[in-house]
Structures are given as C-alpha cells and as structure tokens.
Design an enzyme around this catalytic site. Structure first.
Site, PDB file in Angstrom:
ATOM      1  N   CYS A 218       1.614  -6.107  -5.460  1.00 29.37           N
ATOM      2  CA  CYS A 218       0.592  -5.885  -4.446  1.00 29.37           C
ATOM      3  C   CYS A 218       0.489  -4.382  -4.201  1.00 29.37           C
ATOM      4  O   CYS A 218       0.702  -3.595  -5.121  1.00 29.37           O
ATOM      5  CB  CYS A 218       0.919  -6.659  -3.162  1.00 29.37           C
ATOM      6  SG  CYS A 218       2.544  -6.296  -2.471  1.00 29.37           S
ATOM      7  N   VAL A 219       0.236  -3.946  -2.993  1.00 29.27           N
ATOM      8  CA  VAL A 219       0.020  -2.522  -2.729  1.00 29.27           C
ATOM      9  C   VAL A 219       1.300  -1.720  -2.827  1.00 29.27           C
ATOM     10  O   VAL A 219       1.299  -0.580  -3.309  1.00 29.27           O
ATOM     11  CB  VAL A 219      -0.618  -2.334  -1.327  1.00 29.27           C
ATOM     12  CG1 VAL A 219      -0.812  -0.859  -1.026  1.00 29.27           C
ATOM     13  CG2 VAL A 219      -1.950  -3.063  -1.266  1.00 29.27           C
TER      14      VAL A 219
END
Length: 481
Positions: A27-28
């Site tokens: 993810c981020v």
C-alpha cells in the site's frame, strides 16, 4: 541491484521464502503479505532490518512498515521473489483463510462501513456546527443564538440541514449500496433497494408510529403490509442488503445467461423489497432498538462507571482484533434512537490515550532517529483517529505504553460517561472529535481529553523508570472458529 536489494533479500529469507508466501502486495507505506504459516516469519530479525520501521499482523495479513519508498522496496523484493503478486483486494480475499469466524464477520462489517465513514464524519461535524449556530445562546448577542440575530447564518443553518439529512436520514441507501459493492453484486440494485426503504411514498416511519396511532398500509385484499419507512435505520438496511445479494447470486446460477440481464434483477429486487417491508424491516427495527436500548441503559445506569471503565480499557485490544468496527453500527443506532451517542466519545478518548503513550515514548527515547521515524507519524496519526501505527509500531512492541494508554482511556471514559458526555454522531476519532460533541458536553469532553493525555504520559514514564510491564504483552486474537 536496486537501492533496497540487500534488505529485500533478507526480508525474503526471514519471512520464510516463496514457499511461505501465499500472496503479496503493498500500500502507501507497507508491504502486505498473506503467509501460509505466519509462525515461520522471524519478526525480530525482520524489524532489525535498516529499511524496516516495524511490523504487525492484522486481518490475516502480515504487514511490514517500510515508509514512503515502499514501491521501490517492493520492486526490489519482487526481483528476488517468485511469490504471487496480487492486488490489495485480492490479498484481502486471500487473507480470509488466516481469520477465524468472528474476524471474518468483523472484516465484512469494516468493509461495509468504511466507505460510509467520511460522509458520516462530515455529517457529525456539520451537526456540531449547526448546534453552535442554533442552540447556543451568547451573552454578546444578548442571550440569543446566532441564527436569531443573523439572516445569513439562519440561511446557512437551514442549508446545512440538507446535507445532514442526506447523510443520516438516507443512510440505508449507503448501506445497501455498500453491501452490494462489498459482495460483488449489482450496485444499482442496492441503491434502488435502499431508496425503497426511505422513499417519500412511505407514509410513516418507524419512529412516528412507535408511540401508537394508525399505521398506513398497502392493501392487497387478503393481506396488508405496513407502509413504513426506515430512515436512518442500520439493521433493517443490512438485512435487506444481504438478502438482495444472496437472491441475486442464486438467480444468476439458475437462470440461463441469455435472459439473465432481464430476469436476475427482476426476481432479485422485487422479493427483496417485499420481504424488507414485510419481515426484515420490522424485525431489524426491533433488533436495533433492543441493542441501542441495552447499550444506552448500561451507559446511564448506576453502574455506568463500570461499563465505561471496561469499555475504555478494552477498546484498544478490540482495535487489534478488528472487532472495533462492530461499534459503528451501534453508534449509528444510538444516534438515531436517542439523538446522540455516549459511546463514541469513549472511542475518541481511547485513541487519544494511545497517542499520548507514544508521545511519552518519543520523550523517553529522544535521539533514537530510527524509532522516531515510526513514533512521530504514529502519534500524529493516532491523535487524528487512526491508531494502528501507534499500537503495532510502538505501544504493543514495548508493552508498558499500551497498558498506560488503556488505563488512561478507562479513566477518561469513566469521567466522560459519568458526565453524560454525548456526541451527535461518529466524528473524527481523536483530538478533532470535540467538534462532533454536543455543545453542553464540550467542556466535559475537553476535561476527559486532558485525562486521556496526561495519565498515559505519566504512567508510561513511571513504567519505563520502574521497569514495569516491559515486553510482557503477547496479544493473541481469540479463536472463535
């Protein structure tokens, strides 16, 4: 050789190699793994890697915190590994095999309510702002409210109700849509079903007929159906949404594909709407009323302090298991039935308490640059209502800050409930949460926030100095399967 090739190679080794990786994505800021055997991962060695800022397991996924360069790390990792690369949604589905029954239920609830939370938060903030405009008299205005002295602000107050009504009264539309979205069925049918639960064509609602009086009906000659709307109701919408999903899945299996576009929606929607008004709506309304009445009775009884202490102390462990998402439905039901919720302020206070424990660690370990890369963003995130980085990255790792946060949360919760502190609805679960608190409760909530900040900081320092509860927490999700 990439920038993170060496660390990626070691992570691949410490996590158990390709044979232990069912799927992987990122993810981020985090690498997200579904492991065939989570016990094979050497967490201590993984967290000692220079590029790794922490790790935790949640919702069946082993997540390794890398930071903003996670995409580069991921690319270097995939050059070494032959693991199955999947999207985040596919990894979530794969992770179900590592979850017990209660975790799966919680995960479904989380994914249903998560898309709705931004709108609900906005609604809570706007209700708080409307309270300032229309309910709070000011001495500077001669004891009058703002809307009583200003045509402009009176217009703003009326206009903002348009948004609040759309968010809360029409909540069943959002719920039925979100259920069909989560379950992978036709979303427009979910929207139509939700509208059928709150349509102006329904001549009464569950609240207007609760005190008695004649109930309007659809008359079919040999039977009737109550013509009642379920505005702002959670459980009737959830029951109807799931019924629609399973009807559509059933008819997709039995109806030939050549005519499925016509008859699957027809045979799914009509029975769902019929049964929603005939069976599920009345049952769901009664279930919701019983749940909210039970929780409200506990929060307003002579033993409300005990209820508050237990909830405040154990809410952070609920976050670890993912079961905290179940409180969303309860909060919404409380707000609908009683005009506000006493439960939600305690959730915000728990987040603040865990954030404050991290702040104490920042002070105690000042100069530890690697840890500060985790602790500082984690504290900020927790003060804004997202506690997972604080819990998994710092507090559970050391143990004693986690306990300090739980104690501070319990004490703040007791004060909050004892003073009947109430929020309009779900808001931002941290310091900005005060904006969603009812006007008459804001001073009490501010005092509770001070308790949730000061107590965990002091206790964390004491526990560190006295060497109490150090690394003594090994939280295991209970098995209900």
């Amino acid at each position: 050789m990439g920038k993170y090739s060496e660390d990626a190679k070691l992570l691949h080794q410490y996590i158990g190699g390709d044979s232990n990786i069912s799927s992987v994505t990122h993810c981020v800021t985090r690498m997200r793994f579904v492991l065939n055997d989570p016990k094979l991962a050497d967490v201590e060695k993984i967290e000692d890697l220079p590029s790794v800022k922490g790790s935790f397991t949640q919702a069946g996924q082993f997540q390794v915190i890398i930071g903003n360069d996670v995409d580069q790390f991921y690319n270097d990792f995939m050059e070494i590994s032959h693991a199955t690369e999947k999207s985040k949604d596919e990894v979530k589905k794969d992770a179900v095999k590592n979850q017990n029954a209660l975790q799966r239920i919680s995960s479904v609830l989380a994914e249903i309510f998560a898309p709705l939370i931004p709108a609900i938060i906005v609604g809570g903030l706007l209700l708080g702002f409307r309270n300032i405009l229309g309910e709070m008299p000011f001495d500077s205005l001669g004891g009058k409210t703002i809307i009583e002295t200003s045509v402009f602000w009176n217009g703003v107050n009326d206009f903002l109700w348009l948004i609040c009504e759309a968010i809360f009264h029409y909540l069943p539309v959002g719920i039925t849509w979100s259920i069909t979205r989560k379950m992978g069925t036709t979303q427009i049918l979910g929207i139509v079903l939700g509208i059928c639960l709150i349509s102006p064509n329904l001549l009464a609602n569950a609240y207007s007929i609760a005190g008695g009086g004649e109930v309007p009906v659809w008359d079919f000659g040999f039977f009737t159906i109550d013509r009642i709307g379920y505005q702002a109701q959670v459980i009737p919408a959830m029951l109807a949404g799931f019924l629609l999903v399973y009807l559509e899945r059933f008819f997709k299996k039995v109806i030939p594909q050549a005519i499925s576009m016509i008859f699957v929606p027809l045979f799914s929607l009509i029975p769902a709407v019929l049964l929603a008004h005939l069976v599920l709506g009345p049952i769901g309304w009664k279930i919701g009323a019983l749940i909210s009445q039970g929780v409200y009775s506990g929060l307003t009884s002579a033993l409300n302090w005990l209820f508050a202490a237990v909830f405040g102390f154990f809410y952070a462990p609920l976050v670890i298991t993912g079961l905290h998402h179940m409180t969303n439905a309860i909060d919404l039901q409380l707000a609908n039935d009683f005009g506000g919720t006493i439960l939600w302020p305690m959730i915000a206070l728990s987040n603040i308490a865990q954030a404050s424990a991290v702040v104490a660690i920042i002070f105690l370990h000042m100069g530890d640059k690697k840890e500060e890369q985790i602790s500082v963003p984690a504290a900020i995130s927790a003060y804004l209502g997202v506690t997972e980085p604080a819990l998994f990255g710092i507090n559970i790792k050391y143990g004693f800050p986690f306990i300090a946060g739980m104690i501070g949360s319990a004490l703040a919760a007791v004060f909050s409930v004892s003073t009947s502190t109430m929020a309009y609805n779900i808001g931002i679960g941290g310091l900005p949460g005060i904006l969603s608190i009812m006007g008459g409760s804001r001073l009490n909530f501010a005092i509770a926030m001070v308790i949730a900040i000061v107590v965990p900081v002091i206790l964390t320092v004491i526990f560190e100095k006295k060497n109490l509860f150090h690394n003594k927490i090994e939280f295991k999700t209970p098995s209900f399967s």
